[in-house]
Structures are given as structure tokens and as C-alpha cells.
Design a protein around this motif. Structure first.
Motif, PDB file in Angstrom:
ATOM      1  N   ALA A   1       0.818  -1.213   0.000  1.00 43.75           N
ATOM      2  CA  ALA A   1       0.000   0.000   0.000  1.00 43.75           C
ATOM      3  C   ALA A   1       0.848   1.258   0.000  1.00 43.75           C
ATOM      4  CB  ALA A   1      -0.933  -0.006   1.214  1.00 43.75           C
ATOM      5  N   LEU A   2       1.918   1.271   0.801  1.00 44.63           N
ATOM      6  CA  LEU A   2       2.734   2.470   0.951  1.00 44.63           C
ATOM      7  C   LEU A   2       3.614   2.734  -0.265  1.00 44.63           C
ATOM      8  CD1 LEU A   2       3.891   2.200   4.677  1.00 44.63           C
ATOM      9  CD2 LEU A   2       2.371   3.938   3.705  1.00 44.63           C
ATOM     10  N   ILE A   3       4.206   1.679  -0.806  1.00 42.35           N
ATOM     11  CA  ILE A   3       5.197   1.858  -1.864  1.00 42.35           C
ATOM     12  C   ILE A   3       4.613   1.681  -3.259  1.00 42.35           C
ATOM     13  CG2 ILE A   3       7.390   0.985  -2.793  1.00 42.35           C
ATOM     14  CD1 ILE A   3       8.188   0.228   0.042  1.00 42.35           C
ATOM     15  N   PHE A   4       3.726   0.707  -3.412  1.00 42.60           N
ATOM     16  CA  PHE A   4       3.235   0.370  -4.750  1.00 42.60           C
ATOM     17  C   PHE A   4       1.789   0.795  -4.997  1.00 42.60           C
ATOM     18  CE2 PHE A   4       6.637  -2.589  -3.694  1.00 42.60           C
ATOM     19  CZ  PHE A   4       7.459  -2.455  -4.788  1.00 42.60           C
ATOM     20  N   GLY A   5       1.128   1.342  -3.988  1.00 41.18           N
ATOM     21  CA  GLY A   5      -0.246   1.787  -4.169  1.00 41.18           C
ATOM     22  C   GLY A   5      -1.228   0.664  -4.428  1.00 41.18           C
TER      23      GLY A   5
END
Length: 215
Positions: free
Chosen positions: A96-100
Motif C-alpha cells: 500500500a505504501l510503496i506500490f499503491g
């Protein structure tokens, strides 16, 4: 199966976060009592593998996304849904944080579906069938059922949220994951067969058998 931000109202996300916090409490207690220098690397390898298979997803009409999960695999190997909670909290947070992929507000719901529901369904299906049809068949059925039930839970949550009607969610989410679950079942059996052959000491049921004085 990743639910992105905006698909569920904040107040409902808060409920799923409370479930996540409780699950993490029990998972941390399990980790302190059960993880050792041999099993921590295995947990890390499984986390990396799950990160990879969940990254190969496809859009689902009127749904979120379709992909293999791996919650049943982790829970079966460690004989503990708590292991799946630890793995998926880390993996889903990074995605969620890095790759959406997925959402921060929906993290609790995503862990609930893939780790808690998927882990429990997979493990207890495996336990219930293992003595009747053997390790590999029961692991495959457990993995398939865990994938389908997790997709159903996702559809129900989004119907409650008003994202789309339940019949649409079932038709899109569950139907796709019935077929995805077959691939997941095969992959689960392959991994367990490999561990049974090369590192049987890492499988929790073998560990319990040795502790009880079995072969």
C-alpha cells in the motif's frame, strides 16, 4: 482482492483496524512463543513469495482485483493463523505504501480477509481433512476454500459499505477466485511437498509429532 482507499467508509475501516490490532496482539504472543532461528527465515521467505504472487493481479469488473493469496499456506505450515497475520500485515503495508496496491485505510479489512479469514479457513479445513484424505489433498482443498471464502468476505464488506450490491460482488469477486483458487491450491501443495521432502522439521505438525515422541 486488495481493497483500495475510498471503497469503505472511515468508520467501517476503524472497526476493521480494531480487529487487526487484536489479531496482532495474539500474533505477537504466538511469535514470542513459537518462532525460533529456524522458522524466522522461513516466515521471511514465505512473506517474499506472497508479496510476489499478490503482485500478479488482474482487475475484476465491479470488484477490486483478483490474485492468489497464500494465507492458507502460511497458516498450514506453521499450524497458526497468527503467522499469516504477521506476514500479511507487513506485506500489505509495504504494497500500500510503496506500490499503491490496496489502501492504508483499508489495511484492517485486507488483513482480515486474506490472513485472518483465509488463514483460519485454510488451516482448519486442513486439520479437519488431513486424517481422512492425507496432507496434500487436504492442504489443496484448504487453500482453494480459503481463497474463495476470503473473496466472498471482501464482497460482503464492500456491499455493507455500499460500494456495490452483494450479488454483483459475488458474481465478480467469487467467480474469479474460484478459478484463481485452483492455481493457489496447486502452488500450496507444491510448497508443502517440497518442505515435506527437504525440510520436514520446518512443518509444524512434524515438529509437534517429534515433541510427542513420534517419528
Amino acid at each position: 482482492m486488495h481493497i483500495p482507499d475510498g471503497f469503505i467508509p472511515f468508520w467501517q475501516c476503524a472497526i476493521y483496524y480494531i480487529i487487526l490490532i487484536v489479531a496482532l496482539y495474539f500474533a505477537s504472543k504466538w511469535a514470542r512463543n513459537n518462532l525460533d532461528e529456524k522458522r524466522i527465515p522461513l516466515l521471511a521467505v514465505l512473506a517474499a513469495g506472497i508479496f510476489a504472487i499478490m503482485s500478479m493481479n488482474m482487475p475484476i469488473p465491479f470488484g477490486t482485483s483478483g490474485h492468489m493469496v497464500g494465507g492458507a499456506l502460511v497458516a498450514i505450515i506453521f499450524c497458526a493463523p497468527e503467522a499469516a497475520v504477521l506476514v500479511f500485515t507487513v506485506v500489505l503495508l509495504i504494497q500500500a505504501l510503496i506500490f499503491g496496491d490496496g489502501g492504508i485505510t483499508a489495511l484492517g479489512a485486507n488483513v482480515l480477509n486474506m490472513a485472518i479469514i483465509g488463514g483460519f479457513v485454510g488451516l482448519y479445513t486442513f486439520k479437519g481433512l488431513k486424517g481422512k484424505i492425507g496432507i496434500y489433498a487436504s492442504a489443496g482443498i484448504g487453500a482453494w476454500l480459503a481463497t474463495v471464502i476470503a473473496a466472498l468476505a471482501c464482497a460482503i464488506e464492500m456491499a455493507i459499505a455500499g460500494t456495490f450490491p452483494l450479488n454483483v460482488g459475488i458474481a465478480s469477486m467469487v467467480t474469479y477466485h474460484i478459478f484463481i483458487g485452483i492455481i493457489e491450491a496447486v502452488l500450496t501443495v507444491i510448497v508443502i511437498m517440497a518442505l515435506e521432502k527437504f525440510r520436514p522439521d520446518l512443518l509444524a505438525w512434524n515438529k509437534n509429532k517429534i515433541a510427542e515422541g513420534g517419528e
